[in-house]
Design a protein around this motif. Structure first.
Motif, PDB file in Angstrom:
ATOM      1  N   GLY A  63       0.878  -0.961   0.353  1.00  0.00           N
ATOM      2  CA  GLY A  63       0.296   0.094  -0.039  1.00  0.00           C
ATOM      3  C   GLY A  63       0.845   1.592   0.127  1.00  0.00           C
ATOM      4  N   GLU A  64       2.421   0.921   0.927  1.00  0.00           N
ATOM      5  CA  GLU A  64       2.916   2.638   0.757  1.00  0.00           C
ATOM      6  C   GLU A  64       3.368   2.822  -0.834  1.00  0.00           C
ATOM      7  OE1 GLU A  64       6.894   4.087   2.661  1.00  0.00           O
ATOM      8  OE2 GLU A  64       6.447   2.145   3.023  1.00  0.00           O
ATOM      9  N   ALA A  65       3.852   1.844  -1.593  1.00  0.00           N
ATOM     10  CA  ALA A  65       4.296   1.963  -2.625  1.00  0.00           C
ATOM     11  C   ALA A  65       3.228   2.210  -3.268  1.00  0.00           C
ATOM     12  CB  ALA A  65       4.667   0.072  -3.121  1.00  0.00           C
ATOM     13  N   LEU A  99      -0.315   6.597  -6.608  1.00  0.00           N
ATOM     14  CA  LEU A  99      -1.329   7.019  -6.507  1.00  0.00           C
ATOM     15  C   LEU A  99      -1.255   9.047  -5.801  1.00  0.00           C
ATOM     16  CD1 LEU A  99      -4.557   7.205  -5.374  1.00  0.00           C
ATOM     17  CD2 LEU A  99      -4.009   6.506  -3.152  1.00  0.00           C
ATOM     18  N   LEU A 100       0.149   9.667  -5.701  1.00  0.00           N
ATOM     19  CA  LEU A 100       0.266  10.456  -5.215  1.00  0.00           C
ATOM     20  C   LEU A 100       0.776  11.364  -6.229  1.00  0.00           C
ATOM     21  CD1 LEU A 100       1.777  10.708  -1.624  1.00  0.00           C
ATOM     22  CD2 LEU A 100      -0.165  12.191  -1.738  1.00  0.00           C
ATOM     23  N   PRO A 101       1.682  10.805  -6.809  1.00  0.00           N
ATOM     24  CA  PRO A 101       1.890  11.577  -7.812  1.00  0.00           C
ATOM     25  C   PRO A 101       0.215  11.571  -8.771  1.00  0.00           C
ATOM     26  CG  PRO A 101       2.931   9.775  -8.056  1.00  0.00           C
ATOM     27  CD  PRO A 101       2.179   9.552  -6.877  1.00  0.00           C
ATOM     28  N   GLU A 131      -3.099   1.465   4.112  1.00  0.00           N
ATOM     29  CA  GLU A 131      -1.416   2.286   3.709  1.00  0.00           C
ATOM     30  C   GLU A 131      -1.995   3.506   2.398  1.00  0.00           C
ATOM     31  OE1 GLU A 131       1.426   3.812   4.842  1.00  0.00           O
ATOM     32  OE2 GLU A 131       0.187   2.131   6.267  1.00  0.00           O
ATOM     33  N   ALA A 132      -2.546   2.510   1.541  1.00  0.00           N
ATOM     34  CA  ALA A 132      -2.851   3.002  -0.112  1.00  0.00           C
ATOM     35  C   ALA A 132      -3.695   4.257  -0.060  1.00  0.00           C
ATOM     36  CB  ALA A 132      -3.076   2.287  -0.823  1.00  0.00           C
ATOM     37  N   PHE A 133      -4.797   4.550   0.594  1.00  0.00           N
ATOM     38  CA  PHE A 133      -5.454   5.583   0.637  1.00  0.00           C
ATOM     39  C   PHE A 133      -6.194   6.077   2.293  1.00  0.00           C
ATOM     40  CE2 PHE A 133      -7.027   2.168  -2.647  1.00  0.00           C
ATOM     41  CZ  PHE A 133      -7.169   3.504  -3.348  1.00  0.00           C
ATOM     42  N   GLY A 134      -6.149   5.504   3.625  1.00  0.00           N
ATOM     43  CA  GLY A 134      -5.922   6.034   4.276  1.00  0.00           C
ATOM     44  C   GLY A 134      -4.932   7.117   4.716  1.00  0.00           C
ATOM     45  N   GLY A 135      -3.849   6.784   3.636  1.00  0.00           N
ATOM     46  CA  GLY A 135      -2.310   7.145   4.647  1.00  0.00           C
ATOM     47  C   GLY A 135      -2.019   8.293   4.031  1.00  0.00           C
ATOM     48  N   ILE A 136      -3.405   8.471   2.914  1.00  0.00           N
ATOM     49  CA  ILE A 136      -3.069  10.229   2.662  1.00  0.00           C
ATOM     50  C   ILE A 136      -3.617  11.200   3.127  1.00  0.00           C
ATOM     51  CG2 ILE A 136      -4.176  11.417   0.753  1.00  0.00           C
ATOM     52  CD1 ILE A 136      -3.894   9.115  -1.659  1.00  0.00           C
ATOM     53  N   VAL A 137      -4.568  11.200   4.160  1.00  0.00           N
ATOM     54  CA  VAL A 137      -4.950  11.472   4.893  1.00  0.00           C
ATOM     55  C   VAL A 137      -4.068  11.135   5.647  1.00  0.00           C
ATOM     56  CG1 VAL A 137      -6.873  12.004   6.050  1.00  0.00           C
ATOM     57  CG2 VAL A 137      -7.398  10.657   4.082  1.00  0.00           C
ATOM     58  N   PHE A 158     -15.111  -4.018  -1.678  1.00  0.00           N
ATOM     59  CA  PHE A 158     -13.189  -2.568  -1.428  1.00  0.00           C
ATOM     60  C   PHE A 158     -13.489  -1.707  -1.877  1.00  0.00           C
ATOM     61  CE2 PHE A 158     -12.265  -7.099  -3.106  1.00  0.00           C
ATOM     62  CZ  PHE A 158     -11.656  -7.559  -2.052  1.00  0.00           C
ATOM     63  N   LYS A 159     -14.683  -1.143  -1.857  1.00  0.00           N
ATOM     64  CA  LYS A 159     -14.947   0.194  -2.992  1.00  0.00           C
ATOM     65  C   LYS A 159     -15.920   0.994  -1.614  1.00  0.00           C
ATOM     66  CE  LYS A 159     -17.554   3.665  -5.232  1.00  0.00           C
ATOM     67  NZ  LYS A 159     -17.863   3.947  -5.929  1.00  0.00           N
ATOM     68  N   ASP A 160     -16.146   0.058  -0.554  1.00  0.00           N
ATOM     69  CA  ASP A 160     -16.922   0.984   0.729  1.00  0.00           C
ATOM     70  C   ASP A 160     -15.288   0.784   1.706  1.00  0.00           C
ATOM     71  OD1 ASP A 160     -19.405   1.384  -0.104  1.00  0.00           O
ATOM     72  OD2 ASP A 160     -19.938  -1.235   0.324  1.00  0.00           O
ATOM     73  N   ARG A 161     -14.551  -0.300   1.621  1.00  0.00           N
ATOM     74  CA  ARG A 161     -13.551  -0.075   3.123  1.00  0.00           C
ATOM     75  C   ARG A 161     -12.637   1.362   2.331  1.00  0.00           C
ATOM     76  NH1 ARG A 161     -14.979  -1.279   6.439  1.00  0.00           N
ATOM     77  NH2 ARG A 161     -12.836  -1.498   7.244  1.00  0.00           N
ATOM     78  N   ILE A 162     -12.613   1.787   1.108  1.00  0.00           N
ATOM     79  CA  ILE A 162     -11.445   2.159   0.692  1.00  0.00           C
ATOM     80  C   ILE A 162     -12.175   3.768   1.593  1.00  0.00           C
ATOM     81  CG2 ILE A 162     -11.244   3.891  -0.414  1.00  0.00           C
ATOM     82  CD1 ILE A 162     -10.474   1.303  -2.620  1.00  0.00           C
TER      83      ILE A 162
END
Length: 119
Positions: A25-27, A33-35, A64-70, A96-100
């Motif tokens: 998720g970090e990768a 995602l961020l770029p 990590e991928a999505f919540g980590g942005i916040v 998975f959409k709902d989890r994100i």
């Protein structure tokens, strides 16, 4: 703008940190995602394709991928959810959409300074 996770990142996204493997998720957050989010023009959305060649997602990857942005202060939850559009063909991926969305909404903005994990 679009990111197809299975076609562009990995058909087996798993783990939270770089130390968990190349498809963590970090990768995904830091390298894809961020770029992509930073390149969006005003009013544009980033479409994220969840189900192309992927069987499932682990909670550690998604949080990590999505919540980590916040959590790391890149975007607040409302802004992030307004910038992304999550798509899938297989209705099983609605989970998975709902989890994100849940991970993004439950993350506290700028609550943790980002320090890259070891690879």
């Amino acid at each position: 703008m679009k990111i197809n996770i299975g076609a562009e990142f990995s058909v087996d996204p798993a783990g939270r940190y770089y130390s968990d493997g190349d498809a963590s998720g970090e990768a995904f957050r830091e390298e894809y995602l961020l770029p992509a989010l930073r390149k969006l023009e005003k009013g544009e959305k980033l479409t994220i394709i969840l189900d192309d060649g992927i069987e499932s997602y682990g909670s550690s990857f998604l949080s990590e991928a999505f919540g980590g942005i916040v959590k790391h202060g890149y975007f607040d939850s409302k802004t992030l959810l307004n910038l992304i559009e999550i798509k899938f063909s297989n209705e099983e991926f609605a989970f998975f959409k709902d989890r994100i969305i849940t991970y993004v909404n439950e993350s506290k903005f700028n609550s943790e300074k980002y320090t890259r994990s070891s690879q």
